[in-house]
Structure formats: C-alpha cells, structure tokens
Enzyme design. Structure first.
Site, PDB file in Angstrom:
ATOM      1  N   THR A  24      -4.582   6.213  -1.400  1.00 31.83           N
ATOM      2  CA  THR A  24      -3.692   5.055  -1.465  1.00 31.83           C
ATOM      3  C   THR A  24      -3.038   4.889  -0.090  1.00 31.83           C
ATOM      4  O   THR A  24      -2.933   5.848   0.677  1.00 31.83           O
ATOM      5  CB  THR A  24      -2.643   5.211  -2.586  1.00 31.83           C
ATOM      6  OG1 THR A  24      -1.906   6.415  -2.367  1.00 31.83           O
ATOM      7  CG2 THR A  24      -3.305   5.260  -3.960  1.00 31.83           C
TER       8      THR A  24
ATOM      9  N   THR B  59      -0.043   4.467   1.756  1.00 31.78           N
ATOM     10  CA  THR B  59       0.982   5.299   2.394  1.00 31.78           C
ATOM     11  C   THR B  59       0.592   6.770   2.379  1.00 31.78           C
ATOM     12  O   THR B  59       0.808   7.491   3.351  1.00 31.78           O
ATOM     13  CB  THR B  59       2.346   5.088   1.714  1.00 31.78           C
ATOM     14  OG1 THR B  59       2.659   3.689   1.759  1.00 31.78           O
ATOM     15  CG2 THR B  59       3.443   5.872   2.397  1.00 31.78           C
ATOM     16  N   CYS B  60      -0.010   7.206   1.298  1.00 33.79           N
ATOM     17  CA  CYS B  60      -0.435   8.602   1.180  1.00 33.79           C
ATOM     18  C   CYS B  60      -1.479   8.941   2.244  1.00 33.79           C
ATOM     19  O   CYS B  60      -1.415   9.991   2.885  1.00 33.79           O
ATOM     20  CB  CYS B  60      -1.017   8.862  -0.211  1.00 33.79           C
ATOM     21  SG  CYS B  60       0.085   8.393  -1.563  1.00 33.79           S
ATOM     22  N   HIS B  61      -2.418   8.029   2.420  1.00 37.79           N
ATOM     23  CA  HIS B  61      -3.552   8.252   3.323  1.00 37.79           C
ATOM     24  C   HIS B  61      -3.192   8.070   4.799  1.00 37.79           C
ATOM     25  O   HIS B  61      -3.620   8.855   5.643  1.00 37.79           O
ATOM     26  CB  HIS B  61      -4.683   7.290   2.948  1.00 37.79           C
ATOM     27  CG  HIS B  61      -5.978   7.582   3.622  1.00 37.79           C
ATOM     28  ND1 HIS B  61      -6.787   8.624   3.240  1.00 37.79           N
ATOM     29  CD2 HIS B  61      -6.590   6.960   4.666  1.00 37.79           C
ATOM     30  CE1 HIS B  61      -7.866   8.637   4.031  1.00 37.79           C
ATOM     31  NE2 HIS B  61      -7.768   7.646   4.883  1.00 37.79           N
TER      32      HIS B  61
ATOM     33  N   VAL C  86      -0.102  12.433   4.404  1.00 41.85           N
ATOM     34  CA  VAL C  86      -0.970  13.553   4.789  1.00 41.85           C
ATOM     35  C   VAL C  86      -0.990  13.737   6.310  1.00 41.85           C
ATOM     36  O   VAL C  86      -0.818  14.860   6.800  1.00 41.85           O
ATOM     37  CB  VAL C  86      -2.390  13.400   4.197  1.00 41.85           C
ATOM     38  CG1 VAL C  86      -3.353  14.398   4.830  1.00 41.85           C
ATOM     39  CG2 VAL C  86      -2.347  13.607   2.685  1.00 41.85           C
TER      40      VAL C  86
END
Length: 162
Positions: free
Chosen positions: A46, A48-50, A54
């Site tokens: 997704t 923001t996560c990607h 991370v």
C-alpha cells in the site's frame, strides 16, 4: 484495550517465510531476553507503507543496531507469501528486516491495534505503529493518529523517542 508502555506483549503466533516455506514463530520467542523493534503497517504494497514506512527502517537500521537492537520486525495482516515478496521488492529482507505475517490478525487484535476501512477494502488490518520491546515488555510505543501518516512511527520517529 490498546497496549501501552510497561505492558508485556501477549503471546501470539506469527508466520515468517523460512528456507522451507511458511513457518510459525512465537512473538515471545522473538522478544525474550532481547531488544526488538516492531513496526506494523496496514498493508503490504500500500502507498505509505511501501514508499515511506519500510524505507524509513531500512535507512535507520544501522542506528538501531548501534543502540543495541537485536532485530527489527515488520508485521502486517497479509499472508506470508505476500510478506516475502514485499520484503524482496522493498529491499527490507536484504537489509536484515524480518517480515512477519499476522494473517489472522490475532496479534494485532490482542494488542488493540486493529481497525477496519471498508471503503479502501481493508478489513481486520493493523494501525500504523512502531514500538521498542525489551524482554517482551513495551518500553516505547509510537502510534499514528491516522494510519495514512508515517511520522512518529517511522524509523526516525522511533529513534527520536529512544
């Protein structure tokens, strides 16, 4: 009830992708007698996560190592095959970050960090947070007010808190 600093982590089974495929691991085994960073995201791949969350821990891994952190663990309510692919795609696996699956949301729910976002197709997902855990006890917890943000839960945000 949401977990807070001073609380012990509940024991839960997570899944990692090992040499022979998916394998169960107890969160208590990962944290007992160790200093561990755990950060969680609403979903692998997704935005923001990607692109933010991370990468922030990849950038700061050496600084956490210097502070005596034994392991950095990323948890998402995705299956272990997705977590393996995501770890490879982001470079997290190569950087030494453990990518763990909480596919049934058992750990996430047990610590009170679960949420649903039906319009985005996200059900039983994890709020965005980062925590420092020492010998199974939460010493620092940085949770985002909005799961679309990555500030206090980013690697730099957690480093500033410890």
């Amino acid at each position: 009830m949401t977990i807070k600093p001073g609380d012990s982590l509940p024991d839960a089974t997570l899944i990692r992708f090992g040499a022979n495929g998916p394998e169960a691991v107890q969160i208590s085994d990962l944290t007992k007698g160790r200093k561990v960073v755990i950060f969680a995201v609403p979903g692998a791949f997704t935005p923001t996560c990607h692109s933010a969350h991370v990468p922030s821990f990849i950038r700061t891994k050496a600084q956490f190592d210097a502070k005596g952190v034994d392991e950095i663990i990323c948890i998402s309510v995705n299956d272990p095959f997705v977590m393996k692919a995501w770890g490879e795609a982001t470079g997290a696996t190569a950087a030494g970050i453990s990518m763990l699956s909480d596919a049934q949301s058992a750990f996430t729910t047990a610590i009170g960090m679960n949420f649903d976002a039906p319009p985005a197709g996200l059900m039983a997902r994890s709020k965005r947070y980062a925590m420092l855990v020492e010998d199974g006890v939460v010493s620092v917890l940085n949770a985002e007010e909005n799961s679309g943000q990555c500030e206090v839960s980013a690697g730099e945000g957690l480093l500033a808190a410890i």
